[in-house]
Design an enzyme around this catalytic site. Structure first.
Site, PDB file in Angstrom:
ATOM      1  N   ASP A 187       5.025  11.115  -6.842  1.00 51.30           N
ATOM      2  CA  ASP A 187       5.508  10.264  -5.779  1.00 51.30           C
ATOM      3  C   ASP A 187       6.098  11.197  -4.712  1.00 51.30           C
ATOM      4  OD1 ASP A 187       6.474   7.936  -4.389  1.00 51.30           O
ATOM      5  OD2 ASP A 187       8.439   8.289  -5.272  1.00 51.30           O
ATOM      6  N   LEU A 188       6.361  10.663  -3.527  1.00 48.99           N
ATOM      7  CA  LEU A 188       6.872  11.494  -2.438  1.00 48.99           C
ATOM      8  C   LEU A 188       8.366  11.311  -2.209  1.00 48.99           C
ATOM      9  CD1 LEU A 188       6.443  13.422  -0.046  1.00 48.99           C
ATOM     10  CD2 LEU A 188       5.668  11.444   1.301  1.00 48.99           C
ATOM     11  N   ASP A 189       8.745  10.134  -1.718  1.00 41.15           N
ATOM     12  CA  ASP A 189      10.143   9.894  -1.355  1.00 41.15           C
ATOM     13  C   ASP A 189      11.047   9.897  -2.580  1.00 41.15           C
ATOM     14  OD1 ASP A 189       9.399   9.648   1.275  1.00 41.15           O
ATOM     15  OD2 ASP A 189       9.274   7.464   1.231  1.00 41.15           O
ATOM     16  N   TRP A 235      14.966   0.263   8.193  1.00 47.77           N
ATOM     17  CA  TRP A 235      14.985  -1.121   7.697  1.00 47.77           C
ATOM     18  C   TRP A 235      16.282  -1.824   8.092  1.00 47.77           C
ATOM     19  CZ3 TRP A 235      10.795  -3.365   7.075  1.00 47.77           C
ATOM     20  CH2 TRP A 235       9.724  -2.854   6.335  1.00 47.77           C
ATOM     21  N   LYS A 257      12.671   0.094  -3.030  1.00 56.86           N
ATOM     22  CA  LYS A 257      12.119   1.352  -3.523  1.00 56.86           C
ATOM     23  C   LYS A 257      10.799   1.110  -4.250  1.00 56.86           C
ATOM     24  CE  LYS A 257      16.154   4.350  -3.836  1.00 56.86           C
ATOM     25  NZ  LYS A 257      16.969   5.229  -4.727  1.00 56.86           N
ATOM     26  N   VAL A 277       8.225  -0.280  -3.047  1.00 56.24           N
ATOM     27  CA  VAL A 277       7.539  -1.442  -2.498  1.00 56.24           C
ATOM     28  C   VAL A 277       6.909  -1.072  -1.161  1.00 56.24           C
ATOM     29  CG1 VAL A 277       7.815  -3.848  -1.759  1.00 56.24           C
ATOM     30  CG2 VAL A 277       9.214  -2.947  -3.625  1.00 56.24           C
ATOM     31  N   ASP A 278       5.708  -1.569  -0.884  1.00 52.76           N
ATOM     32  CA  ASP A 278       5.047  -1.196   0.366  1.00 52.76           C
ATOM     33  C   ASP A 278       5.715  -1.852   1.572  1.00 52.76           C
ATOM     34  OD1 ASP A 278       4.162  -3.831   0.426  1.00 52.76           O
ATOM     35  OD2 ASP A 278       2.076  -3.353   0.005  1.00 52.76           O
ATOM     36  N   ARG A 279       5.245  -1.483   2.772  1.00 55.46           N
ATOM     37  CA  ARG A 279       5.911  -1.885   4.009  1.00 55.46           C
ATOM     38  C   ARG A 279       5.974  -3.406   4.170  1.00 55.46           C
ATOM     39  NH1 ARG A 279       3.201   0.463   9.113  1.00 55.46           N
ATOM     40  NH2 ARG A 279       3.540   2.368   7.902  1.00 55.46           N
ATOM     41  N   LYS A 325       9.385  -1.282  12.827  1.00 55.86           N
ATOM     42  CA  LYS A 325      10.084  -0.469  11.830  1.00 55.86           C
ATOM     43  C   LYS A 325       9.429   0.889  11.677  1.00 55.86           C
ATOM     44  CE  LYS A 325      10.747   1.239   7.529  1.00 55.86           C
ATOM     45  NZ  LYS A 325       9.893   2.143   6.720  1.00 55.86           N
ATOM     46  N   VAL A 385       3.311   5.025  -1.491  1.00 54.61           N
ATOM     47  CA  VAL A 385       2.994   3.785  -0.781  1.00 54.61           C
ATOM     48  C   VAL A 385       3.288   3.900   0.714  1.00 54.61           C
ATOM     49  CG1 VAL A 385       3.294   2.290  -2.775  1.00 54.61           C
ATOM     50  CG2 VAL A 385       5.261   2.786  -1.307  1.00 54.61           C
TER      51      VAL A 385
END
Length: 217
Positions: free
Chosen positions: A12-14, A28, A48, A50-52, A79, A118
């Site tokens: 994962d990235l973030d 957000w 966290k 979850v997509d945009r 956003k 995501v």
């Protein structure tokens, strides 16, 4: 702990390789305030993994107002533009401790790597971080239909690497991400707190504690 002759690691990235989560939070929060929804760190935890559009729908539901599909698309773009302005100054200095070294360990051992994020900005982020060349495959929201905790993103990454799910293991910092990895029938390494990431096979505080040999047979 299950050890295996793994052939790839899917990141994962973030929250794993870099901390852009705060920038997402700020973007957000600004949007939530613009539609009259209350937004704090606790609410942000629900977003966290979850997509945009999924995140946007949660915020809009909290506002108690109705929005058309066109309104939603405009708000999502709003956003994203704010988020992009915030991450424009990212550099390799923004890699989390141990991130670069972990990627180097994996590559040196001959394993493949993939990114499963995501974020539609994932490619731009890893380029600014200077690690785009470290990944054999990058899977982002544009390449999948179902967001985490659905396993699609991890299964797509494995397929892109030409491997089966059990030949890969995933690294995530969110509950939704860990569920996605486990639903893909992969070994799940959590980054964060074992109290929170109860579904992970192993949890470490960060990649500064990562040693590939701990997971290889």
């Amino acid at each position: 702990m299950r050890k295996y002759d793994y052939r790839a690691v899917i990141f994962d990235l973030d929250g794993v390789l870099t901390d852009t989560a705060h920038y997402h939070y700020l973007a957000w929060k600004k949007l939530a305030e613009s539609v009259g929804a209350s937004f704090d760190e606790a609410f942000n935890e629900q977003l966290k993994g979850v997509d945009r559009m999924g995140s946007l729908n949660l915020i809009l539901a909290a506002s108690g107002k109705d929005f058309s599909d066109a309104d939603k698309l405009a708000l999502a773009d709003q956003k994203n533009l704010h988020y992009q302005s915030l991450i424009a100054q990212l550099s390799p200095a923004d890699l989390l401790p141990g991130a670069a070294e972990s990627l180097q360990q994996i590559r040196a051992a001959g394993l493949k790597t993939a990114l499963a994020s995501v974020s539609k900005n994932a490619r731009a982020v890893i380029e600014r971080l200077g690690i785009a060349g470290e990944f054999d495959v990058v899977v982002d929201a544009a390449k999948i239909k179902n967001s985490k905790p659905d396993p699609e993103i991890f299964l797509t990454a494995a397929a892109g690497l030409g491997l089966t799910a059990d030949e890969c293991f995933g690294i995530e910092d969110s509950i939704a991400g860990i569920r996605a990895i486990k639903s893909a029938n992969m070994f799940a390494l959590g980054i964060g707190s074992p109290v929170v990431l109860t579904g992970a096979d192993v949890v470490i505080a960060g990649l500064h504690q990562f040693s590939l040999q701990d997971y290889l047979r």
